[in-house]
Design a protein around this motif. Structure first.
Motif, short mmCIF file in Angstrom:
data_model
loop_
_atom_site.label_atom_id
_atom_site.label_comp_id
_atom_site.label_asym_id
_atom_site.label_seq_id
_atom_site.Cartn_x
_atom_site.Cartn_y
_atom_site.Cartn_z
N VAL A 121 6.73 -1.66 12.03
CA VAL A 121 6.44 -0.08 12.00
C VAL A 121 6.17 0.32 10.40
O VAL A 121 7.08 -0.09 9.88
N GLY A 122 4.88 0.65 10.33
CA GLY A 122 4.79 1.25 8.89
C GLY A 122 4.53 2.91 9.05
O GLY A 122 3.71 3.23 9.63
N GLN A 123 5.49 3.43 8.04
CA GLN A 123 5.34 4.68 7.98
C GLN A 123 4.71 5.43 6.62
O GLN A 123 5.31 5.15 5.66
N TRP A 168 0.81 -1.18 -0.09
CA TRP A 168 0.23 -0.03 0.01
C TRP A 168 0.94 1.09 0.01
O TRP A 168 0.25 2.18 -0.03
N GLY A 169 2.30 1.40 -0.04
CA GLY A 169 3.12 2.39 -0.15
C GLY A 169 3.74 2.82 1.16
O GLY A 169 4.29 3.95 1.33
N TYR A 170 3.58 2.05 2.21
CA TYR A 170 4.10 2.37 3.47
C TYR A 170 5.63 2.13 3.57
O TYR A 170 6.08 1.19 2.82
N ASP A 188 -4.90 4.93 0.51
CA ASP A 188 -5.62 5.23 -0.87
C ASP A 188 -6.09 6.75 -0.75
O ASP A 188 -5.96 7.21 -1.79
N THR A 189 -6.38 7.39 0.45
CA THR A 189 -7.03 8.73 0.19
C THR A 189 -5.98 9.78 0.52
O THR A 189 -6.14 11.05 0.00
N ARG A 190 -5.08 9.55 1.43
CA ARG A 190 -4.15 10.42 1.77
C ARG A 190 -4.65 11.82 2.01
O ARG A 190 -3.94 12.78 1.97
N GLU A 191 -5.63 11.82 2.96
CA GLU A 191 -6.20 13.23 3.38
C GLU A 191 -5.67 13.57 4.67
O GLU A 191 -6.45 13.90 5.43
N PHE A 192 -4.19 13.61 4.71
CA PHE A 192 -3.70 14.30 6.00
C PHE A 192 -2.37 15.18 5.60
O PHE A 192 -1.95 14.78 4.53
N ASP A 193 -1.85 15.62 6.70
CA ASP A 193 -0.58 16.53 6.41
C ASP A 193 0.27 16.14 7.47
O ASP A 193 0.05 16.93 8.56
#
Length: 392
Positions: free
Chosen positions: A63-65, A49-51, A123-128
């Motif tokens: 740990v996934g970042q 998933w890209g972590y 999927d959404t990445r709606e955070f900063d």
């Protein structure tokens, strides 16, 4: 599965996928620091998933970042992965395939919840900011949190706040416990070895009987809470194992006791330890046996910090309404080694209702317990909304 308020539709659409993941973990339970297959599943999923994934921290920890935007805030969310040495008696189609091991505390569900949230957030990445997902081994009394920290968890993956979740049997589905201050007890494991002189059961005068000493000590230990502590200070001294001998006509050399000690107050914790050591040593001496006492801290008193709890509660209330936020039941003396993390980093430990009666009400650490799949998407949605709120 029913539609609960606050569940994110995209997470609901994938619900069956993560229920299947949960059932697979449940069928193949792994004890503390043995979570090889579970860790591999977690690491491979996060990578896909890209972590950025770091495996092997704290033995079998992962740990996934995931970083998004230029935000400076760093959030940690922890899930535990280990099972218990209990023989499952549920009769479920996905019941443990390994005799003497089962997910009797719902860590399979906690892992699946965080994986479902991880997929949605990727999927959404709606955070900063920076999201650190912590999959911890060996929560059940073996010090997984402390070992991850000793191996540089928060130095390698700094967090401004850290959160964790546990299911709560007997609490209605859709309810949360989110409150500041003390939420879980300290838990210490105490091992007592009594050594006497074995011999023939028909000639006890030639022996020094550790079983008689053990019996007296068992009774005396029950006076610590009832006679040495203030009545307004909750505490538990429970003997879970008493072992001695193997034949009716043989007095053994040794007897052993295993205890758990729990309290909400570090000062009371120290008082119990002092009094227990005194009682055991003097009782043993009076019977002519020697006593060896090993005291192992497992969890600390778990204290939720005010600001992080405020955020955690606001997210829960927005999802399920303020009426679904319930207080910690009286007499609850559970412990969680997430408390070690909260001594290092501010944060909040929340409880998500697992259900009542035959649908989620069986207490944890019971051979008949099972995590309630109905709450999986709600828990995942909670983590997703908390991440998006904290990392705005």
């Amino acid at each position: 599965m029913s539609n609960l308020p606050g569940v994110i539709p995209a997470i609901k659409q994938r619900e069956e996928q993560f229920i299947a993941v949960r059932h697979s973990i449940h069928a193949h339970p792994e004890l503390g620091f043995e979570e090889v297959a579970t860790s591999k599943l977690v690491a491979e999923s996060l990578r896909a998933w890209g972590y950025e994934v770091t495996a092997g921290i704290g033995g079998t920890g992962v740990v996934g970042q995931l970083r998004c935007g230029a935000g400076a805030r760093r959030l940690g969310i922890r899930a535990d992965m280990d099972a218990l040495p209990i023989h499952e008696d549920t009769g479920l189609p996905y019941a443990s395939k390994l005799p003497g091991k089962m997910h009797a505390c719902g860590h399979d569900g906690h892992t699946a919840i965080l994986l479902a949230a991880a997929r949605h957030l990727a999927d959404t990445r709606e955070f900063d900011g920076t999201l650190n997902l912590i999959f911890q081994p060996a929560e059940e009394g073996q010090g997984g949190a402390a070992r991850m920290m000793a191996e540089g968890l928060f130095e390698r993956f700094p967090c401004d706040a850290v959160f964790a979740l546990h299911n709560g049997p007997t609490l209605p589905v859709g309810s949360f416990i989110v409150q500041p201050g003390v939420l879980a007890a300290s838990a210490d494991i105490v091992s007592i070895k009594l050594t006497g002189k074995g011999g023939h059961g028909g000639m006890p005068h030639t022996c020094v009987d550790p079983i008689v000493a053990m019996a007296s000590i068992i009774l005396s230990l029950q006076t610590i809470v009832s006679r040495n502590l203030p009545p307004d200070q909750p505490a538990v001294v429970s003997i879970g194992s008493a072992q001695a001998g193997s034949a009716s006509n043989v007095i053994p050399d040794c007897a052993r006791l295993e205890l758990t000690v729990r309290t909400y107050n570090p000062a009371i914790q120290q008082q119990i330890e002092s009094r227990l050591r005194e009682l055991v040593s003097l009782q043993a001496q009076s019977f002519g046996v020697t006593a060896e006492i090993e005291w192992t801290p497992v969890t600390r008193v778990l204290v939720n910090t005010p600001e992080e709890t405020r955020i955690a509660r606001e997210v829960a209330e927005a999802m399920v309404g303020p009426q679904a936020i319930v207080p910690l039941p009286a007499g609850a003396m559970g412990g969680d080694d997430f408390s070690w993390m909260l001594e290092k980093v501010p944060g909040c430990y929340v409880v998500l209702g697992n259900g009542v009666g035959s649908k989620g009400g069986c207490m944890i650490h019971n051979p008949g317990y099972d995590f309630n799949d109905e709450i999986l998407s709600l828990g995942a949605s909670y983590w997703a909304r908390l991440a998006e709120t904290y990392l705005r």
